[in-house]
Design an enzyme around this catalytic site. Structure first.
Site, short mmCIF file in Angstrom:
data_model
loop_
_atom_site.label_atom_id
_atom_site.label_comp_id
_atom_site.label_asym_id
_atom_site.label_seq_id
_atom_site.Cartn_x
_atom_site.Cartn_y
_atom_site.Cartn_z
N HIS A 54 66.97 16.74 7.56
CA HIS A 54 66.08 15.30 7.43
C HIS A 54 67.12 14.05 7.32
O HIS A 54 66.98 13.19 7.86
CB HIS A 54 64.98 15.64 6.44
CG HIS A 54 64.26 14.39 6.04
ND1 HIS A 54 62.92 14.40 6.61
CD2 HIS A 54 64.39 13.42 5.48
CE1 HIS A 54 62.41 13.32 6.11
NE2 HIS A 54 63.50 12.69 5.20
N GLU A 55 67.92 14.46 6.01
CA GLU A 55 68.59 13.26 5.66
C GLU A 55 69.75 12.85 6.54
O GLU A 55 70.21 11.88 6.79
CB GLU A 55 69.33 13.60 4.17
CG GLU A 55 68.45 13.95 3.16
CD GLU A 55 67.66 12.62 2.76
OE1 GLU A 55 68.25 11.48 3.14
OE2 GLU A 55 66.24 12.63 2.57
N HIS A 59 68.56 10.71 9.08
CA HIS A 59 68.43 9.26 8.47
C HIS A 59 70.08 8.74 8.72
O HIS A 59 70.17 7.45 9.13
CB HIS A 59 68.31 9.48 7.11
CG HIS A 59 66.81 9.58 6.75
ND1 HIS A 59 65.65 8.92 7.25
CD2 HIS A 59 66.40 10.01 5.72
CE1 HIS A 59 64.72 9.34 6.75
NE2 HIS A 59 65.04 9.96 5.83
#
Length: 206
Positions: free
Chosen positions: A19-20, A23
């Site tokens: 997820h990170e 980003h």
């Protein structure tokens, strides 16, 4: 602590790491190298782990009834002023995280749906189901439109400028709001989690 809980926490850690990283790669795609220079564009979980959000909270939630376990990693840094997409830049960076979790859920859902063809064991199917469940929860939880969750950045990009006072109001009370969201997340997203889980797994699990 059960083996199932350990597996679930490990799945959570890798899911929040992806997820990170999503980003960070979206920010890089839009012209900002902050995450890259900080060494955060890696799937090595060590630079991403937040002791509270990645380990302590999930373990505590595993002891509570309801079965909803979620968490977070250290936010990937980015400079919004370096993004080429203007006001939409932060929203695109924010959306990349939940999008990556939904992508993972879809892939493992397809694996489950084709488990007979692939000759998968019940253990592999069960683990795949946990991956689908965890990533659905992460995607929906992060799309709740309150700071500091990703959904707030998407909301603020959509809101007309004259309504930006809402952003200041939410940001000034974000600690209280996030506490309410943390304890109310199960009731908020559980129905949709169940629907998406059945859809993505073809109804083969639960």
């Amino acid at each position: 602590m059960s083996i199932d809980t350990i597996f679930f926490v490990l799945i959570l850690i890798m899911s929040v790491v992806i997820h990170e990283v999503a980003h960070g790669y979206m920010a890089l795609f839009l012209g900002d190298q902050t995450a890259k220079l900080a060494g955060r564009l890696t799937l090595n979980p060590i630079p991403h782990i937040d002791p509270l959000g990645s380990i302590i909270l999930p373990l505590l939630l595993s002891l509570l009834p309801g079965g909803l376990i979620f968490g977070w990693a250290k936010p990937v840094p980015f400079n919004p002023y370096n993004l080429r997409a203007g006001n939409w830049g932060p929203a695109l960076v924010a959306a990349a995280g939940p999008a990556s979790n939904l992508f993972i859920a879809v892939i493992f859902g397809l694996i489950i749906q084709n488990s007979l063809v692939l000759g998968l064991s019940p253990a592999v199917i069960s683990i795949s189901g946990s991956v689908v469940m965890m990533n659905i929860v992460l995607a929906l939880f992060n799309l709740i439109p309150v700071p500091p969750l990703d959904g707030s950045k998407i909301l603020f990009a959509i809101l007309p400028y004259k309504w930006r006072y809402i952003e200041n109001l939410l940001a000034s009370n974000q600690i209280l709001i996030i506490l309410v969201v943390l304890f109310g997340a199960s009731a908020l997203i559980s129905p949709l989690v169940s629907v998406l889980f059945k859809l993505l797994t073809g109804g083969l699990l639960g």
